[in-house]
Enzyme design. Sequence first.
Site, short mmCIF file in Angstrom:
data_model
loop_
_atom_site.label_atom_id
_atom_site.label_comp_id
_atom_site.label_asym_id
_atom_site.label_seq_id
_atom_site.Cartn_x
_atom_site.Cartn_y
_atom_site.Cartn_z
N GLY A 196 0.71 -1.13 0.12
CA GLY A 196 -0.02 -0.07 0.16
C GLY A 196 0.83 1.18 0.13
N SER A 197 2.11 1.16 -0.38
CA SER A 197 2.99 2.22 -0.34
C SER A 197 2.48 3.64 -1.40
CB SER A 197 4.30 2.21 -0.42
OG SER A 197 4.71 1.64 -1.76
N ASN A 198 1.98 3.05 -2.43
CA ASN A 198 1.31 4.07 -3.61
C ASN A 198 0.22 4.63 -3.19
OD1 ASN A 198 2.90 4.14 -6.31
ND2 ASN A 198 3.00 1.96 -5.70
N ASN B 168 -4.22 2.04 -13.88
CA ASN B 168 -3.45 1.07 -13.01
C ASN B 168 -2.10 1.63 -13.27
OD1 ASN B 168 -2.21 -1.43 -11.98
ND2 ASN B 168 -1.72 -2.03 -13.88
N HIS C 36 1.85 -0.13 -13.57
CA HIS C 36 2.46 -1.06 -13.79
C HIS C 36 3.97 -0.70 -13.58
CE1 HIS C 36 3.45 -5.14 -15.25
NE2 HIS C 36 4.25 -4.68 -15.94
N ASP D 126 -2.63 -5.68 -18.35
CA ASP D 126 -1.80 -4.42 -18.90
C ASP D 126 -1.86 -3.86 -20.26
OD1 ASP D 126 -0.32 -4.76 -16.27
OD2 ASP D 126 0.61 -6.45 -16.85
C1 GAR Z 1 3.74 -1.47 -7.28
O1 GAR Z 1 5.02 -1.58 -7.71
C2 GAR Z 1 3.06 -1.54 -8.38
O2 GAR Z 1 3.53 -0.94 -9.75
C3 GAR Z 1 2.82 -3.11 -8.48
O3 GAR Z 1 2.62 -3.70 -7.55
C4 GAR Z 1 3.42 -2.69 -6.33
C5 GAR Z 1 2.39 -2.35 -5.30
O4 GAR Z 1 3.24 -1.56 -4.40
N1 GAR Z 1 1.75 -3.31 -9.61
C6 GAR Z 1 1.89 -4.38 -10.35
O5 GAR Z 1 2.85 -5.22 -10.35
C7 GAR Z 1 0.72 -4.42 -11.21
N2 GAR Z 1 0.80 -5.44 -12.29
P1 GAR Z 1 2.51 -0.76 -3.05
O6 GAR Z 1 1.60 -1.91 -2.21
O7 GAR Z 1 3.56 -0.54 -2.02
O8 GAR Z 1 1.79 0.22 -3.57
#
Ligand code: GAR
Length: 192
Positions: A12-14, A107, A109, A150
């Site tokens: 969940g950092s994003n 999304n 990626h 994607d």
């Molecule tokens: C992120 O790097 C995002 O780009 C990736 O999952 C991570 C989630 O990080 N998404 C994918 O790979 C989608 N195909 P987070 O939970 O720290 O936000």
Amino acid sequence: MKRIALFASGSGSNAEKIAAYLANQSEITISFVLSNNPKAGVIDRARRGFNAGQHVPVILFDRKTFYETERITQLLRDQEIDLIVLAGFMWLMPAGLVQAFPNKIVNIHPALLPKFGGKGMYGHFVHEAVVAAGETESGITIHYVNEHYDEGQIIFQASCAVAPTDSPEDVARNVQVLEHEHYPRVVAELLA
Ligand code: GAR
């Protein structure tokens, strides 16, 4: 008021960066976080209000509810969600949900699509593939979501160099910096 629904199943950092950014934008609110993973770090972050203010409700769902009922789509409709933001959500969006929210699902990626996308390409698998292929750059792709992994229209990309000595963890770190820098702003701009 514009309303966002965040789908996330990882740390969940994003999601947290998006929440922090939107805390300064009174005209956009995060209505709730949806997750298929009861152990996801994003749940604790949301319950703490993402360290950015208000507590954000979390809705957990299972595979059967997501793919075999209209419950999630109906919830998003009932709450008049303007933008669905996937932030580390790994399941394919069901066709009915995509059709109910045309050009309203985005999304992020962690690579430069169309390279290193598709089923099974998520998180560390992406960075491992980038290093194994000897790529000299990687980056992020923010894109609309359709019924295929994607493949939706690209909205924004940013890149970073990959050195021959970089490990997948190095690439992941550099890509995450780009994600945190750009995703919140692009989300806000889509709602402007
Ligand atoms: C992120 O790097 C995002 O780009 C990736 O999952 C991570 C989630 O990080 N998404 C994918 O790979 C989608 N195909 P987070 O939970 O720290 O936000």
